[in-house]
Design a protein around this motif. Structure first.
Motif, PDB file in Angstrom:
ATOM      1  N   PRO A 101      25.117  32.296  57.796  1.00  0.00           N
ATOM      2  CA  PRO A 101      25.145  33.660  57.255  1.00  0.00           C
ATOM      3  C   PRO A 101      25.150  33.752  55.735  1.00  0.00           C
ATOM      4  O   PRO A 101      24.792  34.791  55.182  1.00  0.00           O
ATOM      5  CB  PRO A 101      26.434  34.243  57.841  1.00  0.00           C
ATOM      6  N   SER A 102      25.570  32.694  55.029  1.00  0.00           N
ATOM      7  CA  SER A 102      25.575  32.737  53.561  1.00  0.00           C
ATOM      8  C   SER A 102      24.809  31.526  53.041  1.00  0.00           C
ATOM      9  O   SER A 102      25.392  30.523  52.646  1.00  0.00           O
ATOM     10  CB  SER A 102      27.007  32.739  53.017  1.00  0.00           C
ATOM     11  N   ASP A 103      23.483  31.626  53.058  1.00  0.00           N
ATOM     12  CA  ASP A 103      22.650  30.464  52.759  1.00  0.00           C
ATOM     13  C   ASP A 103      22.260  30.351  51.290  1.00  0.00           C
ATOM     14  O   ASP A 103      21.460  29.484  50.935  1.00  0.00           O
ATOM     15  CB  ASP A 103      21.394  30.471  53.628  1.00  0.00           C
ATOM     16  N   LYS A 104      22.815  31.206  50.428  1.00  0.00           N
ATOM     17  CA  LYS A 104      22.477  31.134  48.999  1.00  0.00           C
ATOM     18  C   LYS A 104      23.657  30.735  48.125  1.00  0.00           C
ATOM     19  O   LYS A 104      23.476  30.105  47.089  1.00  0.00           O
ATOM     20  CB  LYS A 104      21.916  32.475  48.520  1.00  0.00           C
ATOM     21  N   GLU A 105      24.868  31.110  48.505  1.00  0.00           N
ATOM     22  CA  GLU A 105      26.042  30.778  47.714  1.00  0.00           C
ATOM     23  C   GLU A 105      27.262  30.712  48.632  1.00  0.00           C
ATOM     24  O   GLU A 105      27.250  31.271  49.730  1.00  0.00           O
ATOM     25  CB  GLU A 105      26.288  31.808  46.603  1.00  0.00           C
ATOM     26  N   PRO A 106      28.328  30.034  48.192  1.00  0.00           N
ATOM     27  CA  PRO A 106      29.533  29.934  49.012  1.00  0.00           C
ATOM     28  C   PRO A 106      30.179  31.289  49.261  1.00  0.00           C
ATOM     29  O   PRO A 106      30.268  32.125  48.360  1.00  0.00           O
ATOM     30  CB  PRO A 106      30.458  29.041  48.177  1.00  0.00           C
ATOM     31  N   ASP A 107      30.614  31.500  50.487  1.00  0.00           N
ATOM     32  CA  ASP A 107      31.360  32.705  50.861  1.00  0.00           C
ATOM     33  C   ASP A 107      32.138  32.374  52.124  1.00  0.00           C
ATOM     34  O   ASP A 107      31.546  32.130  53.178  1.00  0.00           O
ATOM     35  CB  ASP A 107      30.410  33.876  51.108  1.00  0.00           C
ATOM     36  N   ASP A 108      33.460  32.346  51.996  1.00  0.00           N
ATOM     37  CA  ASP A 108      34.279  31.997  53.156  1.00  0.00           C
ATOM     38  C   ASP A 108      34.754  33.227  53.916  1.00  0.00           C
ATOM     39  O   ASP A 108      35.676  33.144  54.727  1.00  0.00           O
ATOM     40  CB  ASP A 108      35.477  31.139  52.739  1.00  0.00           C
ATOM     41  N   ASN A 109      34.116  34.366  53.665  1.00  0.00           N
ATOM     42  CA  ASN A 109      34.469  35.582  54.394  1.00  0.00           C
ATOM     43  C   ASN A 109      33.356  36.011  55.346  1.00  0.00           C
ATOM     44  O   ASN A 109      33.251  37.174  55.715  1.00  0.00           O
ATOM     45  CB  ASN A 109      34.776  36.725  53.416  1.00  0.00           C
ATOM     46  N   CYS A 110      32.523  35.057  55.736  1.00  0.00           N
ATOM     47  CA  CYS A 110      31.484  35.339  56.725  1.00  0.00           C
ATOM     48  C   CYS A 110      32.023  35.036  58.124  1.00  0.00           C
ATOM     49  O   CYS A 110      32.830  34.119  58.304  1.00  0.00           O
ATOM     50  CB  CYS A 110      30.246  34.488  56.460  1.00  0.00           C
ATOM     51  N   PRO A 111      31.566  35.772  59.125  1.00  0.00           N
ATOM     52  CA  PRO A 111      32.073  35.553  60.483  1.00  0.00           C
ATOM     53  C   PRO A 111      31.487  34.295  61.110  1.00  0.00           C
ATOM     54  O   PRO A 111      30.369  33.883  60.781  1.00  0.00           O
ATOM     55  CB  PRO A 111      31.588  36.797  61.228  1.00  0.00           C
TER      56      PRO A 111
END
Length: 356
Positions: A101-111
Motif C-alpha cells: 500500500p505504500s510503495d513510494k515512501e515509508p508509512d507504518d499507518n497502512c492497513p
C-alpha cells in the motif's frame, strides 16, 4: 529473521510454506536503526468449509538505516524498488496478489491485507491508511502528505533558509560525504560574507565539538518524555538514543525538541570522529538562500542527478509556483553561482553541491 535480498531468496522462503500462496504483503516498520519492510505471505489450505487462510512471516527487506536522511541520499528507499520488482515477479509466477500500500515512501499507518476494510484513502496520494485520531495530524491524509503540504507551504512563502546563511561542513578526506554541522551562533558572526569557504584548524574543530556538547547538555536538561500515551503512541515514531550511559526515548515525528537532541548527538559523534582522525573541515557559505532555493537545489542534485530542464522544474512545482516564480528562483541561484543555465538546461555547480 531472514533477509530478502532478491527474488531467489523470496522464492526460497515461499517454497517453505505449505498451502496455496494467495497474497504477498509488504508493510513498513521501523526501529532504532531506521525503516525496513516486513514481507508476509498469506496461504490457503483445505477446501469449502475447511478452507483456512494463514499468514506467515517470510523476512524483511532492509538496505540502510536513517543515516541516509542525514547524508543526503535522496530518494532514500531502495527497499521499495526491490519489493515492487520481486513482488510483481512473484505475482506472475504464483498467481497471487501483491499488496504494497505504500510503495513510494515509508508509512507504518497502512492497513494489513486483513485490515483493508478499516482503511480510508489518503485525500492527496490515494493510498490506503488507517484513520487517525492523532491530535497532530489531519484526518484525511497520510503523514507523508501532511509533511508535503507543510513543505509546499514553505516553498510558497520563500522565507530565508537558516536566517539566510547557508553553511555546510565538508571533509577534504571524503568529498562525497557531506554532513550539516551548522553552528548557528558561529554563522551569525559571518553575516557580512556573501560567499566564503572557511577552513577549520584542529583546535577550532575541537571548540565546535565542545559547543555542540554544551548544546546537547542543555537539551538534555530540558528533556521531557513524549506526551503520546496509550493508543496515541502508534502515531509516533519512537527511537532509543543512548548518550553518556543513559537512554532517552526519542519521538521522531512530532517531537521537535526530541529530533533536535537526536540530530545534535549525531553531529557530536561525527565531530568526535573528525577530531580523532584529523579530518580537514570546510564550511561552505552562501548568503541569501531561501527555502525555495534549497528545494530547487535538492531537486536538481538529488532527483535529477545534477542536470535538468527548466520545463522539468516547472512540472515539479506546477501547482505550487507560477512559471515566473520558478524563473526568478533559477535566476537567483544562477546569480549566487549555485547553478548554470544554458539553453533551457540547468546544471548544478560545485558551489551548489557543496552547500547541500
Amino acid at each position: 529473521m531472514p533477509y530478502i535480498t532478491s527474488f531467489e531468496t523470496l522464492e526460497q522462503e515461499i517454497e517453505k510454506v505449505p498451502g496455496k500462496p494467495v497474497v504477498l504483503e509488504a508493510l513498513w516498520d521501523g526501529d532504532t536503526n531506521g525503516w525496513f519492510l516486513y514481507i508476509d505471505l498469506y496461504t490457503e489450505t483445505g477446501r469449502f468449509f475447511w478452507k483456512k487462510t494463514t499468514a506467515v512471516h517470510l523476512g524483511i527487506i532492509s538496505m540502510g538505516g536513517d543515516i541516509r536522511l542525514f547524508n543526503g541520499q535522496v530518494p532514500a528507499w531502495p527497499e521499495a524498488v526491490l519489493a515492487k520488482a520481486i513482488g510483481e515477479k512473484a505475482a506472475e509466477k504464483y498467481g497471487l496478489t501483491f499488496y504494497f500500500p505504500s510503495d513510494k515512501e515509508p508509512d507504518d499507518n497502512c492497513p494489513s491485507w486483513t485490515q483493508r476494510h478499516l482503511a480510508i484513502n489518503c485525500a492527496d496520494c490515494n493510498k490506503l491508511i488507517l484513520p487517525t485520531n492523532s491530535p497532530y495530524l489531519p484526518k484525511e491524509i497520510c503523514h507523508h502528505c501532511h509533511l508535503e503540504r507543510e513543505w509546499n507551504e514553505k516553498i510558497k512563502l520563500n522565507k530565508p533558509y537558516k536566517d539566510g546563511i547557508y553553511g555546510t561542513y565538508r571533509t577534504k578526506d571524503n568529498p562525497d560525504e557531506c554532513r550539516d554541522h551548522t553552528i548557528v551562533d558561529y554563522l551569525k558572526t559571518l553575516k557580512a560574507l556573501d560567499a566564503a569557504i572557511i577552513i577549520f584548524t584542529h583546535d577550532e574543530l575541537i571548540a565546535i565539538k565542545d559547543n555542540v556538547y554544551n548544546e546537547i547538555k542543555q537539551l538534555i536538561a530540558n528533556y521531557k518524555p513524549s506526551d503520546l500515551q496509550g493508543e496515541s503512541r502508534k502515531f509516533g515514531a519512537f527511537k532509543t538514543l543512548s548518550f553518556e550511559d543513559r537512554d532517552y526515548e526519542i519521538e521522531m515525528k512530532f517531537g521537535h525538541a526530541h529530533w533536535e537532541l537526536y540530530s545534535q548527538v549525531y553531529r557530536y559523534r561525527t565531530l568526535e570522529e573528525a577530531v580523532l582522525n584529523g579530518w580537514t573541515y570546510y564550511l561552505h557559505i552562501v548568503k541569501g538562500i531561501t527555502d525555495r532555493d534549497d528545494a530547487f537545489l535538492r531537486f536538481v542534485y538529488a532527483v535529477c542527478n545534477g542536470e535538468t530542464s527548466i520545463q522539468a522544474i516547472n512540472d515539479r512545482y506546477r501547482n505550487i509556483l507560477t512559471a515566473a516564480e520558478v524563473l526568478a528562483t533559477l535566476e537567483n541561484l544562477a546569480t549566487l553561482n549555485c547553478i548554470n543555465i544554458l539553453n533551457q538546461t540547468i546544471h548544478i555547480t560545485e558551489r551548489g553541491k557543496n552547500i547541500l
